[in-house]
Design a protein around this motif. Structure first.
Motif, PDB file in Angstrom:
ATOM      1  N   ARG A  93      22.229  -0.944  11.327  1.00  0.00           N
ATOM      2  CA  ARG A  93      22.176  -1.000  10.542  1.00  0.00           C
ATOM      3  C   ARG A  93      22.637  -1.438   9.179  1.00  0.00           C
ATOM      4  NH1 ARG A  93      17.702   2.312  12.825  1.00  0.00           N
ATOM      5  NH2 ARG A  93      16.525   1.010  14.608  1.00  0.00           N
ATOM      6  N   LYS A  94      22.454  -1.740   8.235  1.00  0.00           N
ATOM      7  CA  LYS A  94      23.303  -2.258   6.970  1.00  0.00           C
ATOM      8  C   LYS A  94      22.559  -0.917   6.097  1.00  0.00           C
ATOM      9  CE  LYS A  94      22.754  -7.874   7.832  1.00  0.00           C
ATOM     10  NZ  LYS A  94      23.136  -8.341   7.740  1.00  0.00           N
ATOM     11  N   PRO A  95      23.075  -0.542   5.202  1.00  0.00           N
ATOM     12  CA  PRO A  95      22.330   0.268   4.306  1.00  0.00           C
ATOM     13  C   PRO A  95      21.157  -0.892   3.120  1.00  0.00           C
ATOM     14  CG  PRO A  95      24.625  -0.408   3.818  1.00  0.00           C
ATOM     15  CD  PRO A  95      24.338  -0.832   5.451  1.00  0.00           C
ATOM     16  N   VAL A  96      20.547  -0.104   2.786  1.00  0.00           N
ATOM     17  CA  VAL A  96      19.725  -0.952   2.095  1.00  0.00           C
ATOM     18  C   VAL A  96      19.929  -0.900   0.353  1.00  0.00           C
ATOM     19  CG1 VAL A  96      17.892  -0.576   0.840  1.00  0.00           C
ATOM     20  CG2 VAL A  96      17.549   0.054   2.890  1.00  0.00           C
ATOM     21  N   ASN A  97      20.293  -1.746  -0.083  1.00  0.00           N
ATOM     22  CA  ASN A  97      20.517  -1.591  -1.652  1.00  0.00           C
ATOM     23  C   ASN A  97      19.552  -2.199  -2.495  1.00  0.00           C
ATOM     24  OD1 ASN A  97      19.888  -4.867  -1.943  1.00  0.00           O
ATOM     25  ND2 ASN A  97      21.647  -5.817  -1.285  1.00  0.00           N
ATOM     26  N   PRO A  98      19.411  -1.380  -3.441  1.00  0.00           N
ATOM     27  CA  PRO A  98      18.732  -1.138  -5.045  1.00  0.00           C
ATOM     28  C   PRO A  98      17.885  -1.982  -5.017  1.00  0.00           C
ATOM     29  CG  PRO A  98      20.910  -0.318  -5.986  1.00  0.00           C
ATOM     30  CD  PRO A  98      21.145  -0.990  -4.266  1.00  0.00           C
ATOM     31  N   ASP A  99      18.113  -4.024  -4.737  1.00  0.00           N
ATOM     32  CA  ASP A  99      17.035  -4.683  -5.027  1.00  0.00           C
ATOM     33  C   ASP A  99      16.363  -5.090  -3.845  1.00  0.00           C
ATOM     34  OD1 ASP A  99      17.728  -5.470  -7.378  1.00  0.00           O
ATOM     35  OD2 ASP A  99      19.851  -7.143  -6.345  1.00  0.00           O
ATOM     36  N   GLN A 100      17.236  -4.717  -2.596  1.00  0.00           N
ATOM     37  CA  GLN A 100      16.353  -4.364  -1.517  1.00  0.00           C
ATOM     38  C   GLN A 100      15.287  -3.213  -1.816  1.00  0.00           C
ATOM     39  OE1 GLN A 100      18.923  -4.115   1.587  1.00  0.00           O
ATOM     40  NE2 GLN A 100      18.747  -6.561   2.374  1.00  0.00           N
ATOM     41  N   LEU A 101      15.183  -1.771  -1.713  1.00  0.00           N
ATOM     42  CA  LEU A 101      14.239  -1.402  -1.899  1.00  0.00           C
ATOM     43  C   LEU A 101      13.065  -0.856  -3.265  1.00  0.00           C
ATOM     44  CD1 LEU A 101      14.312   1.991  -1.127  1.00  0.00           C
ATOM     45  CD2 LEU A 101      15.565   2.598  -3.158  1.00  0.00           C
ATOM     46  N   ASN A 102      14.052  -2.065  -4.065  1.00  0.00           N
ATOM     47  CA  ASN A 102      12.561  -2.660  -4.911  1.00  0.00           C
ATOM     48  C   ASN A 102      11.643  -3.494  -4.487  1.00  0.00           C
ATOM     49  OD1 ASN A 102      11.295  -2.840  -7.294  1.00  0.00           O
ATOM     50  ND2 ASN A 102      12.355  -5.016  -7.455  1.00  0.00           N
ATOM     51  N   LEU A 103      12.080  -4.445  -3.208  1.00  0.00           N
ATOM     52  CA  LEU A 103      11.753  -5.295  -2.613  1.00  0.00           C
ATOM     53  C   LEU A 103      10.882  -4.640  -1.640  1.00  0.00           C
ATOM     54  CD1 LEU A 103      10.406  -8.169  -1.191  1.00  0.00           C
ATOM     55  CD2 LEU A 103      12.595  -7.528  -0.208  1.00  0.00           C
ATOM     56  N   LEU A 104      11.060  -3.620  -0.887  1.00  0.00           N
ATOM     57  CA  LEU A 104      10.413  -2.627  -0.160  1.00  0.00           C
ATOM     58  C   LEU A 104       9.551  -1.890  -0.668  1.00  0.00           C
ATOM     59  CD1 LEU A 104      13.622  -1.303   2.482  1.00  0.00           C
ATOM     60  CD2 LEU A 104      11.830  -2.315   3.418  1.00  0.00           C
ATOM     61  N   GLN A 105       9.970  -1.583  -1.771  1.00  0.00           N
ATOM     62  CA  GLN A 105       8.083  -0.864  -2.788  1.00  0.00           C
ATOM     63  C   GLN A 105       7.957  -1.331  -2.840  1.00  0.00           C
ATOM     64  OE1 GLN A 105       8.998   2.918  -3.433  1.00  0.00           O
ATOM     65  NE2 GLN A 105       6.883   2.426  -3.592  1.00  0.00           N
ATOM     66  N   GLN A 106       7.600  -2.542  -3.334  1.00  0.00           N
ATOM     67  CA  GLN A 106       6.301  -3.310  -3.803  1.00  0.00           C
ATOM     68  C   GLN A 106       5.601  -4.375  -2.085  1.00  0.00           C
ATOM     69  OE1 GLN A 106       8.800  -7.077  -5.238  1.00  0.00           O
ATOM     70  NE2 GLN A 106       9.727  -6.203  -6.844  1.00  0.00           N
ATOM     71  N   VAL A 107       6.060  -4.572  -1.710  1.00  0.00           N
ATOM     72  CA  VAL A 107       5.717  -4.666  -0.484  1.00  0.00           C
ATOM     73  C   VAL A 107       4.916  -3.014   0.286  1.00  0.00           C
ATOM     74  CG1 VAL A 107       5.415  -5.227   1.781  1.00  0.00           C
ATOM     75  CG2 VAL A 107       7.347  -6.011   0.402  1.00  0.00           C
ATOM     76  N   PHE A 108       5.388  -2.168   0.891  1.00  0.00           N
ATOM     77  CA  PHE A 108       4.638  -1.063   0.369  1.00  0.00           C
ATOM     78  C   PHE A 108       3.618  -0.816  -0.277  1.00  0.00           C
ATOM     79  CE2 PHE A 108       4.061   4.165   0.342  1.00  0.00           C
ATOM     80  CZ  PHE A 108       3.561   4.111   1.890  1.00  0.00           C
ATOM     81  N   ASP A 109       3.839  -0.776  -1.700  1.00  0.00           N
ATOM     82  CA  ASP A 109       2.277  -0.518  -2.547  1.00  0.00           C
ATOM     83  C   ASP A 109       1.464  -1.224  -2.146  1.00  0.00           C
ATOM     84  OD1 ASP A 109       4.489   1.870  -3.730  1.00  0.00           O
ATOM     85  OD2 ASP A 109       4.994   0.895  -5.346  1.00  0.00           O
ATOM     86  N   GLN A 110       1.640  -2.301  -2.377  1.00  0.00           N
ATOM     87  CA  GLN A 110       0.962  -3.692  -2.354  1.00  0.00           C
ATOM     88  C   GLN A 110      -0.116  -3.593  -0.948  1.00  0.00           C
ATOM     89  OE1 GLN A 110       1.656  -8.334  -2.314  1.00  0.00           O
ATOM     90  NE2 GLN A 110       0.436  -8.390  -2.042  1.00  0.00           N
ATOM     91  N   ALA A 111       0.654  -2.912   0.432  1.00  0.00           N
ATOM     92  CA  ALA A 111      -0.294  -2.700   1.985  1.00  0.00           C
ATOM     93  C   ALA A 111      -1.175  -1.619   1.202  1.00  0.00           C
ATOM     94  CB  ALA A 111       0.849  -2.937   3.327  1.00  0.00           C
ATOM     95  N   CYS A 112      -0.277  -0.864   0.750  1.00  0.00           N
ATOM     96  CA  CYS A 112      -0.978   0.290   0.592  1.00  0.00           C
ATOM     97  C   CYS A 112      -1.931   0.414  -0.269  1.00  0.00           C
ATOM     98  CB  CYS A 112      -0.245   1.480   0.712  1.00  0.00           C
ATOM     99  SG  CYS A 112       0.869   2.549   1.419  1.00  0.00           S
ATOM    100  N   ALA A 113      -2.455  -0.439  -1.407  1.00  0.00           N
ATOM    101  CA  ALA A 113      -3.445  -0.383  -2.484  1.00  0.00           C
ATOM    102  C   ALA A 113      -4.600  -1.470  -1.298  1.00  0.00           C
ATOM    103  CB  ALA A 113      -3.246  -1.432  -3.233  1.00  0.00           C
ATOM    104  N   GLU A 114      -3.872  -2.675  -1.314  1.00  0.00           N
ATOM    105  CA  GLU A 114      -5.097  -3.705   0.036  1.00  0.00           C
ATOM    106  C   GLU A 114      -5.428  -3.311   1.371  1.00  0.00           C
ATOM    107  OE1 GLU A 114      -3.325  -7.278   0.757  1.00  0.00           O
ATOM    108  OE2 GLU A 114      -2.055  -8.120  -1.395  1.00  0.00           O
ATOM    109  N   HIS A 115      -4.741  -2.136   1.635  1.00  0.00           N
ATOM    110  CA  HIS A 115      -5.439  -2.085   2.987  1.00  0.00           C
ATOM    111  C   HIS A 115      -5.546   0.308   3.019  1.00  0.00           C
ATOM    112  CE1 HIS A 115      -5.045  -5.188   4.853  1.00  0.00           C
ATOM    113  NE2 HIS A 115      -3.879  -5.570   5.070  1.00  0.00           N
ATOM    114  N   ARG A 116      -6.199   0.405   1.414  1.00  0.00           N
ATOM    115  CA  ARG A 116      -6.443   1.639   1.397  1.00  0.00           C
ATOM    116  C   ARG A 116      -5.915   2.979   2.093  1.00  0.00           C
ATOM    117  NH1 ARG A 116     -12.821  -0.194  -0.045  1.00  0.00           N
ATOM    118  NH2 ARG A 116     -12.353  -0.712  -2.405  1.00  0.00           N
ATOM    119  N   ILE A 117      -4.536   3.220   2.238  1.00  0.00           N
ATOM    120  CA  ILE A 117      -3.629   3.934   2.926  1.00  0.00           C
ATOM    121  C   ILE A 117      -3.049   4.335   2.117  1.00  0.00           C
ATOM    122  CG2 ILE A 117      -1.794   3.635   4.197  1.00  0.00           C
ATOM    123  CD1 ILE A 117      -1.993   0.886   5.166  1.00  0.00           C
ATOM    124  N   ASP A 118      -3.021   5.610   1.803  1.00  0.00           N
ATOM    125  CA  ASP A 118      -2.934   7.081   1.079  1.00  0.00           C
ATOM    126  C   ASP A 118      -1.120   7.241   1.521  1.00  0.00           C
ATOM    127  OD1 ASP A 118      -2.022   9.667   0.298  1.00  0.00           O
ATOM    128  OD2 ASP A 118      -3.531  10.822   0.815  1.00  0.00           O
TER     129      ASP A 118
END
Length: 66
Positions: free
Chosen positions: A3-28
């Protein structure tokens, strides 16, 4: 598989996807479902899936299946 380490740009991407999924599906964000979602997204990214649309589709499928 290595597994490759996560760089800052990838971390930002993950945060965006995670935040969007949590908001859309009302996941705490502190729930076990959110933790599982985050782990799977990070794992997928580390295995080479760094396309935002693919990660978002994965998050959508996971959120719907919970």
């Amino acid at each position: 598989m290595i597994r490759k380490p996560v760089n800052p740009d990838q971390l930002n991407l993950l945060q965006q996807v995670f935040d969007q999924a949590c908001a859309e599906h009302r996941i705490d964000k502190t729930s076990p479902d959110a933790e599982a979602l985050a782990l799977i997204l990070v794992n997928s990214l580390q295995k080479g899936s760094d396309d935002k649309e693919k990660l978002a589709a994965l998050a959508e499928a996971l959120a719907k299946s919970r």
